[in-house]
Design a protein around this motif. Structure first.
Motif, mmCIF file in Angstrom:
data_model
loop_
_atom_site.group_PDB
_atom_site.id
_atom_site.type_symbol
_atom_site.label_atom_id
_atom_site.label_comp_id
_atom_site.label_asym_id
_atom_site.label_seq_id
_atom_site.Cartn_x
_atom_site.Cartn_y
_atom_site.Cartn_z
ATOM 1 N N SER A 84 2.954 4.450 -2.125
ATOM 2 C CA SER A 84 2.105 4.769 -3.367
ATOM 3 C C SER A 84 2.513 4.123 -4.416
ATOM 4 O O SER A 84 4.299 4.788 -4.842
ATOM 5 N N GLN A 86 2.686 4.733 -8.607
ATOM 6 C CA GLN A 86 3.154 5.528 -9.675
ATOM 7 C C GLN A 86 2.898 4.783 -11.469
ATOM 8 O O GLN A 86 4.323 4.895 -11.259
ATOM 9 N N ARG A 103 8.698 11.997 -6.528
ATOM 10 C CA ARG A 103 8.280 11.023 -5.359
ATOM 11 C C ARG A 103 7.266 11.476 -4.403
ATOM 12 O O ARG A 103 7.442 12.675 -4.214
ATOM 13 N N ASP A 104 6.124 10.853 -4.061
ATOM 14 C CA ASP A 104 5.790 11.001 -3.075
ATOM 15 C C ASP A 104 5.601 12.081 -1.589
ATOM 16 O O ASP A 104 6.189 11.321 -1.089
ATOM 17 N N THR A 112 7.628 6.004 -2.478
ATOM 18 C CA THR A 112 6.650 5.301 -4.073
ATOM 19 C C THR A 112 7.294 4.581 -5.234
ATOM 20 O O THR A 112 8.710 5.038 -5.307
#
Length: 166
Positions: A84, A86, A103-104, A112
């Motif tokens: 992911s 960010q 954190r995802d 992440t």
């Protein structure tokens, strides 16, 4: 809500809950309920820059990881690692700044990748912070220039990902 927040930021060049109260805006808790925190509401003010950074990182990942498959709102690198991305702009904090990351928490996401951006005027990537799934926190993490988390999880380029997907 975001237009009012932008107005306060444009006038003051930083955000604090006391400035929200002085401008008769919703409280920081209201922004927290809507966006996760005042920090993440602030990030929403720079959506176009953050999207541009996300696209730039995705194109760099192709060079580093080979096959990059987009899936929903995350990426699959070399069919082995889910990531992911960010991107975050610096949040002013007195005379310094920090980058808020989270954190995802989805079980499908292995790591992440926090993308630390310079001033929110033009796209300049300063570095990357890797937040692995095993990092047991769902709270946001503020990364300062001198943070231990930056020393532990920070990287200047994306080359470190090759060791994760081999």
């Amino acid at each position: 809500m975001l237009d009012q927040l932008r107005s306060v930021f444009d006038d003051q060049r930083f955000l604090r809950p006391s400035l929200l109260r002085a401008a008769d805006l919703p409280s920081a808790a209201c922004y927290g309920n809507r966006f996760g925190s005042l920090d993440f509401a602030f990030q929403q003010l720079f959506g176009s820059l953050r999207n541009e950074a996300r696209r730039a990182v995705e194109s760099q990942l192709v060079d580093v990881a080979g096959e990059v498959l987009p899936y929903a709102d995350f990426l699959v690198l070399d069919r082995k690692l889910t990531l992911s991305v960010q991107p975050v702009v610096p949040t002013p904090h007195g005379y310094a700044a920090y980058w808020p990351l989270r954190r995802d928490g989805r079980s499908a996401i292995d790591v992440t990748l926090g993308v630390l951006l310079a001033e929110p005027v033009q796209l300049e990537i300063l570095g990357y912070v890797l937040l692995p799934r095993w990092l047991e926190t769902d709270r946001s993490l503020r990364v300062f220039c001198s943070s231990e988390s930056l020393e532990l999880f920070g990287h200047r380029s994306l080359d470190f990902l090759t060791s994760l997907i081999e």
